[in-house]
Design an enzyme around this catalytic site. Sequence first.
Site, short mmCIF file in Angstrom:
data_model
loop_
_atom_site.label_atom_id
_atom_site.label_comp_id
_atom_site.label_asym_id
_atom_site.label_seq_id
_atom_site.Cartn_x
_atom_site.Cartn_y
_atom_site.Cartn_z
N SER A 135 0.82 -1.20 0.03
CA SER A 135 -0.11 0.00 -0.16
C SER A 135 0.91 1.44 0.19
CB SER A 135 -0.75 -0.01 1.19
OG SER A 135 -1.49 1.20 1.38
N TYR A 193 -1.59 -0.35 10.55
CA TYR A 193 -1.84 -0.60 8.93
C TYR A 193 -0.53 -0.38 7.96
CZ TYR A 193 -3.81 -1.12 4.34
OH TYR A 193 -4.18 -1.28 2.86
#
Length: 254
Positions: free
Chosen positions: A147, A160
Site C-alpha cells: 500500500s 496498517y
Amino acid sequence: MTNSKNNPKTETVFITGASSGLGQQMAIEFARRGYQLALTARRLENLEQLKAKLEAEYQTAVLIRALDVTEFDDVKAALEEARQHFGSLDKIIANAGIGYSQRIGKLSFEKVKATIDTNVLGCMATIDAAVSLFKAQGFGHIIAVSSVAGYRGLPGGGAYGASKAAVSHYVEALRAELYFKPIDVTLLCPGYIDTPINQAARSRPFCIPVEKGGRLLVDLIERKVKRSTVPRWPWALVVRLLAWLPVALIARMA
Ligand SMILES: NC(=O)c1ccc[n+]([C@@H]2O[C@H](COP(=O)([O-])OP(=O)(O)OC[C@H]3O[C@@H](n4cnc5c(N)ncnc54)[C@H](OP(=O)(O)O)[C@@H]3O)[C@@H](O)[C@H]2O)c1
C-alpha cells in the site's frame, strides 16, 4: 504435468483474499483475459458465487478453497493443492489484508495483532510457500499487494502502515534473493481504491472505482513491473512528497 508457461492462454493465478474488493476484481479481470484461477479467502460462500459467475461468463476453470492466511501451515497446503489440481501455478498473489483506522493506544491491541498476523505474517507465509513451490517448479511470478500507506507512518494508520512497510521491505529482499532465478517479483502499492476496507474512511483522496483498480493491477501484473503505486499517478509523486513533509504539518493535517 502441463507446463502452462508454454501456453499463456491457460496460465493459472492463485489469489488470497479473493472474496471481496481488489482480490475479487482481479479474479474477474484475469478470467476476462483467459486465465484459470485458484481463489481463496475465509468466506467460502462469496467464493462460490464468484466461481459461478466466472465460469458462466468466461468459461474459465476456477478452483475455490477456504483459507485463513493466519493459519500459516494451511497456506502452504492450499498452494500445493492448487498446484496439484492445475498441474502448475504461474502467478501467486498475496493480497489478503485488513485495515483499521484508529490512533495508537486507542486501537485495541487485539486489532493491532490481527493486522500484523494477517497483513505481515499471512503475506510472508504466502510468499514463503510460493518461493518453495516456484523454485521446485522452475518458474513463476510472485505478486504482493502492499500500500502507499507503507511509505510513511501517518496518524490513524500506525498498525496498517507498519504492516505494509514490512511487506514492502520483505518483497524487496525477496527480489534481490531471486535476482538470478527464473521467478519474477512484483510489489504493488495501491492508493485509495473503492472497496469495503476503506468505505468508512472520512477522506479518500484520489479514490478510484474498484473496476478500474482491478484493471490497473492486472495490467501491471501482466507487464511484470517490479514495483508501482496504483494508479501510478498521482501516487508516485504523493509518496515522494510524503517522505519530505515535516511532521508538524502532518500533525496539523490530521
Ligand atoms: N482498497 C484500497 O484502497 C487499498 C489500498 C492499498 C492497499 N490495499 C490492500 O489491498 C488488499 C485487498 O484489500 P481490499 O481493498 O480488497 O479490501 P477488502 O474488500 O476488505 O478485501 C480484503 C480481502 O482480504 C481477505 N482477508 C482478510 N483477512 C483474511 C485472512 N485472515 N485470511 C484470508 N483472507 C483474508 C478478505 O476475505 P475474507 O474476509 O473472506 O477472508 C477479503 O477478500 C489488502 O491487502 C489491502 O491492504 C487496498
